[in-house]
Structure formats: structure tokens, C-alpha cells
Write a protein that holds these residues in place. Structure first.
Motif, short mmCIF file in Angstrom:
data_model
loop_
_atom_site.label_atom_id
_atom_site.label_comp_id
_atom_site.label_asym_id
_atom_site.label_seq_id
_atom_site.Cartn_x
_atom_site.Cartn_y
_atom_site.Cartn_z
N PRO A 55 34.18 -31.71 30.43
CA PRO A 55 35.11 -32.82 31.53
C PRO A 55 36.05 -31.35 31.16
N ALA A 56 36.41 -31.87 32.61
CA ALA A 56 37.83 -30.99 33.31
C ALA A 56 38.90 -30.90 31.88
N SER A 57 38.66 -32.45 31.43
CA SER A 57 40.21 -32.61 30.66
C SER A 57 40.16 -32.33 29.30
N LEU A 58 38.14 -31.09 28.75
CA LEU A 58 38.42 -31.34 27.42
C LEU A 58 38.45 -29.87 26.94
N ASN A 59 39.03 -29.17 26.23
CA ASN A 59 38.85 -28.14 25.81
C ASN A 59 38.22 -27.49 24.59
N ILE A 102 38.52 -27.94 20.78
CA ILE A 102 37.99 -29.22 19.93
C ILE A 102 37.00 -29.06 18.67
N GLY A 103 36.37 -27.76 19.01
CA GLY A 103 35.54 -27.29 17.79
C GLY A 103 36.78 -27.65 16.04
N PRO A 104 38.08 -26.19 16.27
CA PRO A 104 37.99 -25.58 15.19
C PRO A 104 39.12 -26.95 14.73
N VAL A 105 39.91 -28.61 15.37
CA VAL A 105 39.91 -29.71 15.08
C VAL A 105 39.31 -30.07 14.36
N LEU A 106 37.82 -30.39 14.87
CA LEU A 106 37.16 -30.99 14.17
C LEU A 106 36.02 -30.09 12.81
N VAL A 139 30.92 -26.37 12.83
CA VAL A 139 30.99 -26.99 13.80
C VAL A 139 30.30 -26.17 14.63
N HIS A 140 29.07 -26.58 15.04
CA HIS A 140 28.04 -25.33 15.70
C HIS A 140 27.20 -25.84 17.34
N ASP A 141 27.50 -25.10 18.18
CA ASP A 141 26.87 -25.08 19.79
C ASP A 141 27.25 -26.74 19.72
N LEU A 142 28.86 -26.79 19.89
CA LEU A 142 29.23 -27.72 20.84
C LEU A 142 29.00 -27.88 21.87
N HIS A 143 28.51 -29.08 22.53
CA HIS A 143 28.62 -29.19 24.29
C HIS A 143 29.11 -30.31 23.97
#
Length: 189
Positions: A164-168, A172-176, A185-189
């Protein structure tokens, strides 16, 4: 304008009906993407119509035709009433659907076109300035390009399965991963 509205609404309704079909055979995800195809078709139609409007407007700027201001105004007034009714009906539908939003944008742009045409008709009627019609057409073409580009861009994002345009996802991956109960966290979609 009214014919393109009818085609846009019909395409959206057919797409909504097809999207309800269950997954079967080779269509393992079902027919849901038909709605996105319909939205893209509405966007492309708006862009093509805008190109045609620009061509006609430039031609009319160079050689202004005889414009009957009263006839233009009456025709536009009828178009305004029809498009207000269509926009009102579509606004009641689920506009989170890109398909429905595409049909709504198409009708809304035609409403703007008829409003601009009515104003141009009045200008021609009271001043005799025949190029008002061409200027109104250029304004409408700009609105069509904006709406058409938005629909094509958003439907393209869905087909490309972009985030989604509002999400990077890179943020997000490093925060999770930084959460105490998350190891990796791998294979983040």
C-alpha cells in the motif's frame, strides 16, 4: 458523455457480478481481479477521452465553429441532471471497491464536463466568445487526466502486488524484528 457513463456503469456492474463467482478450475483465486480490470479500463477510457478532448479543443481554438449558446446550455443542463442522478446512485455503493470508484470517477468527470459546457454555453450566449467551449473542454480534459491517471496507477499497483502507498516495507521489517518476541522477519509482503 452519457454513453460513456452507461458503458462505465455497465462494465462496473458486470465486473462486480463476475467477482462473486467462486474459485474453480484454473481460476484458483476466483474472479476478483475482474473488478481491478474494470477500474483500469475506466482509467484508460478517461485518458483516451482526454486526449481526444485536447485534440478537439485545440482544433476549435484555431478555427472556432459556430456555437449555438442556448442549445449548448440546454444540452448541458440535461447532462447535469442525468449525471447528478448517476453520481448520487453510485455514491451509495461501496466506494472502497476500486471498480465502483472507477465508475464514480467517470460519472463525476462527465458531470464536471457538463457543468463546464453549461458555463461555456452561457458565455457564448451573452458574449459571443465562441472559444469558451474549447477552453471549457481543456479544463475538463485536465480533470479527466487526473482521475484516469489515478485509476490506472492504483489498479497497476494492485496488479503488481505493490505494498500500500502509505506503508514502507523496508521500515516495517526492522520495527517488527526489534520486538522482543520476534526472532526474524523475512519475506515481508
Amino acid at each position: 458523455h452519457m454513453l460513456t457513463d452507461a458503458a462505465s456503469i455497465a462494465r462496473a456492474l458486470v465486473a462486480m457480478r463476475l467477482a462473486l463467482r467462486p474459485a474453480a478450475g484454473r481460476l484458483t483465486y476466483g474472479w476478483k481481479r475482474v473488478e481491478i480490470l474494470s477500474a483500469m479500463a475506466n482509467g484508460v477510457t478517461l485518458l483516451l477521452l482526454a486526449a481526444w478532448f485536447i485534440y478537439e479543443a485545440i482544433r476549435r481554438m484555431i478555427e472556432p465553429p459556430e456555437v449555438g449558446g442556448l442549445l449548448v446550455f440546454i444540452t448541458a443542463a440535461v447532462g447535469i441532471v442525468v449525471n447528478i442522478a448517476a453520481a448520487w446512485l453510485i455514491s451509495k455503493a461501496n466506494r472502497t471497491s476500486l471498480n465502483v470508484e472507477g465508475a464514480f470517477q467517470h460519472v463525476l468527470n462527465d458531470l464536471y464536463a457538463f457543468i463546464a459546457t453549461a458555463i461555456a454555453g452561457l458565455v457564448v450566449m451573452f458574449t459571443g466568445f465562441a472559444r469558451a467551449d474549447a477552453i471549457a473542454t481543456l479544463i475538463v480534459a485536465a480533470l479527466m487526466i487526473k482521475a484516469g491517471y489515478g485509476l490506472v496507477k492504483e489498479s497497476g499497483r494492485i496488479f503488481m502486488e505493490a505494498a500500500p502507498a502509505s506503508l514502507n516495507p523496508d521500515a516495517i521489517g526492522p520495527v517488527l524484528a526489534g520486538h522482543q518476541f520476534v526472532t526474524e522477519v523475512h519475506d515481508l509482503h
